[in-house]
Write a protein that holds these residues in place. Structure first.
Motif, mmCIF file in Angstrom:
data_model
loop_
_atom_site.group_PDB
_atom_site.id
_atom_site.type_symbol
_atom_site.label_atom_id
_atom_site.label_comp_id
_atom_site.label_asym_id
_atom_site.label_seq_id
_atom_site.Cartn_x
_atom_site.Cartn_y
_atom_site.Cartn_z
ATOM 1 N N GLY A 143 0.894 -1.218 0.007
ATOM 2 C CA GLY A 143 -0.060 0.039 -0.203
ATOM 3 C C GLY A 143 0.774 1.368 -0.043
ATOM 4 N N TRP A 144 2.141 1.253 0.082
ATOM 5 C CA TRP A 144 3.177 2.518 0.125
ATOM 6 C C TRP A 144 3.121 2.996 -1.289
ATOM 7 N N LYS A 145 3.322 4.210 -1.393
ATOM 8 C CA LYS A 145 3.707 4.828 -2.734
ATOM 9 C C LYS A 145 5.242 5.265 -2.759
ATOM 10 N N LEU A 146 5.863 4.432 -3.666
ATOM 11 C CA LEU A 146 7.179 4.990 -3.608
ATOM 12 C C LEU A 146 8.047 5.459 -4.601
ATOM 13 N N ARG A 147 8.723 6.669 -4.427
ATOM 14 C CA ARG A 147 9.520 7.158 -5.534
ATOM 15 C C ARG A 147 10.694 6.109 -5.776
ATOM 16 N N LYS A 148 11.246 5.703 -4.620
ATOM 17 C CA LYS A 148 12.588 4.920 -4.780
ATOM 18 C C LYS A 148 12.631 3.981 -3.671
ATOM 19 N N ASP A 163 9.277 -12.203 -3.129
ATOM 20 C CA ASP A 163 8.040 -11.674 -2.917
ATOM 21 C C ASP A 163 8.038 -10.187 -2.596
ATOM 22 N N LEU A 164 8.984 -9.825 -1.738
ATOM 23 C CA LEU A 164 9.255 -8.517 -1.394
ATOM 24 C C LEU A 164 9.257 -7.848 -2.697
ATOM 25 N N VAL A 165 10.229 -7.899 -3.780
ATOM 26 C CA VAL A 165 10.285 -7.390 -4.870
ATOM 27 C C VAL A 165 9.232 -7.332 -5.983
ATOM 28 N N ASN A 166 8.712 -8.424 -6.156
ATOM 29 C CA ASN A 166 7.822 -8.868 -7.109
ATOM 30 C C ASN A 166 6.255 -8.561 -6.585
ATOM 31 N N ASP A 167 6.087 -8.808 -5.383
ATOM 32 C CA ASP A 167 4.500 -8.629 -5.155
ATOM 33 C C ASP A 167 4.343 -7.181 -4.105
ATOM 34 N N VAL A 168 5.340 -6.984 -3.641
ATOM 35 C CA VAL A 168 5.177 -5.598 -2.780
ATOM 36 C C VAL A 168 5.647 -4.324 -3.241
ATOM 37 N N ILE A 169 6.885 -4.307 -3.496
ATOM 38 C CA ILE A 169 7.809 -3.192 -3.647
ATOM 39 C C ILE A 169 7.582 -2.706 -5.459
ATOM 40 N N THR A 170 7.424 -3.322 -6.072
ATOM 41 C CA THR A 170 7.064 -2.981 -7.803
ATOM 42 C C THR A 170 5.845 -2.586 -7.741
ATOM 43 N N PRO A 171 4.688 -3.039 -7.182
ATOM 44 C CA PRO A 171 3.405 -2.185 -7.233
ATOM 45 C C PRO A 171 3.555 -0.927 -6.517
ATOM 46 N N ALA A 172 4.419 -1.029 -5.633
ATOM 47 C CA ALA A 172 4.417 0.473 -4.730
ATOM 48 C C ALA A 172 5.108 1.460 -5.621
#
Length: 417
Positions: A143-148, A163-172
């Motif tokens: 649910g975070w919105k990230l610039r970097k 999973d951290l990269v593909n399912d959480v961070i990439t969508p953010a």
């Protein structure tokens, strides 16, 4: 107003404007001016927004991350940059001093939270320092919105990093078409997510070493990297061909299974299904033993082992790992597994307070746990390794035990093994 007064006011306004401009220039960090060419190449070269760097120790990647995040927060309003490594305490040890150093050096106008490890700028942009030590902890970034986002010391993560990269961070990163940087040093095994990323044609890969870091060889300050490395090799009794030295100094992926504490082999020590019948077709009956390890910042862990007297093998059939839970929550997990497996013995390793915690669990919760013997740890490791080499110990597919076997290394600088 006289002409003299008018000119005096104009002069004073100009003086104040120049002073404000000078102060503003001091309170800004310029990435290109602060960083050296290898750092600039990784963070600033044109290319994909997914980037990976496999570096040596002391290459300066962490300082580069801190400088890149701070400049991004300065220049872009209301954005979030997120740094993640294996734990929040590790993050504090790795990058927080560099962040504070940059804030102090450039006298940056910002709000520092030393508890939450955040830096907030007047334009509402924020640099957040965090950890993600297991699969449950990655959920807090949904649910975070990230610039970097920067994932550091990636070689130390278990398989949940994918999973951290593909399912959480990439969508953010989608909203702002943000950038992801994964950094680390080579591990002792040519496998795992970080290895795959640093050998991928999709990712923008840039690697450099401490030899590219001008702060590591500065004659004016009596810093000579070659002399330092020679002293280290002499102290350790190794030469330049030592696999660990090659990885840590030159950022080279070299297989070094001897450095691993546990001698796990996938072909020999992994099973898909628990054997149910012996060679004569008779059904096997298993007995179960629990091994319980207590932590708080470190995780609680429960290992369920199965054995029978015909197979002469021990099987890891189940495991539970969770951090930051209380004794009652741990007891509930023990009871859940106890109801299912009906163990004949349960052994507890609770650290320095082992006997006190053991007695608390027995008297308050009615669960009998035997205290683990800790004085012969190295001997027990060798006994386990002997069973691993002969195939007498096997673990189920995708077990955390298998992942840890690929990560835990001997401390070659310690005199105790």
């Amino acid at each position: 107003m006289t002409e003299h007064n008018r000119l005096a006011i104009i002069a004073e306004l100009r003086r104040r404007e120049e002073a404000e401009n000078a102060a503003a220039s001091v309170r800004r960090l310029s990435f290109e001016d602060h960083c050296f060419p290898a750092q600039v190449k990784f963070f600033r070269d044109e290319g994909p927004r997914f980037r990976a760097a496999c570096c040596s120790r002391r290459a300066g990647k962490t300082v580069g991350i801190a400088a890149d995040a701070i400049e991004t927060c300065q220049n872009e309003p209301a954005v979030t940059c997120l740094y993640i490594t294996i734990t929040k305490q590790a993050a504090r040890n790795i990058i927080w001093a560099d962040v504070l150093g940059l804030v102090e050096k450039y006298k940056l106008e910002c709000k520092i939270d030393n508890t939450r490890l955040t830096v907030t700028f007047p334009n509402r942009s924020k640099f957040v320092i965090e950890g993600a030590k297991d699969r449950t902890e990655i959920e807090k970034y949904r649910g975070w919105k990230l610039r970097k986002c920067y994932i550091d010391e990636a070689q130390s993560f278990r398989s949940y990093i994918s999973d951290l990269v593909n399912d959480v961070i990439t969508p953010a990163l989608r909203d702002l078409k943000g950038e992801l940087y994964i950094t680390g040093t080579p591990g002792p095994v040519r496998a795992g997510y970080f290895y795959e990323v640093t050998h991928s044609d999709f990712w923008h890969n840039v690697g450099w070493t401490a030899f590219d870091n001008p702060h590591m060889h500065d004659p004016d300050n009596n810093v000579d990297l070659n002399q330092t490395l020679l002293e280290e090799r002499t102290m350790k009794g190794i030469d330049e061909n030592d696999p660990g030295y090659q990885r840590e100094t030159f950022g080279v992926w070299i297989e070094d299974l001897d450095s691993l504490v546990f001698k796990f082999n996938k072909e020999r020590n992994e099973y898909k299904t628990l054997p149910q019948f012996n060679e004569h077709g008779d059904k096997l009956t298993y007995e179960y033993i629990f091994g319980v390890d207590i932590g708080y910042n470190d995780s609680d862990a429960i290992a369920v082992l199965a054995y029978n007297y015909e197979e002469k093998r021990v099987f890891l059939v189940d495991e539970f790992v969770k951090s930051k839970q209380n004794i009652t929550s741990l007891v509930n997990e023990i009871r859940r597994l106890q109801d299912h497996y009906k163990p004949i013995k349960m052994v507890l390793d609770a650290g320095a307070l082992g006997k006190k915690i053991q007695e608390e669990i027995r008297t308050r919760h009615g669960i009998n746990l035997e205290a683990a013997e800790k004085s012969r740890k190295v001997e027990f490791i060798e006994l386990l390794n002997d069973d691993l080499r002969t195939g007498k110990f096997q673990a189920f597919e995708r077990s955390l035990f298998k992942e840890d076997c690929m990560l835990v290394q001997w401390d070659k600088e310690s005199k105790i093994r």
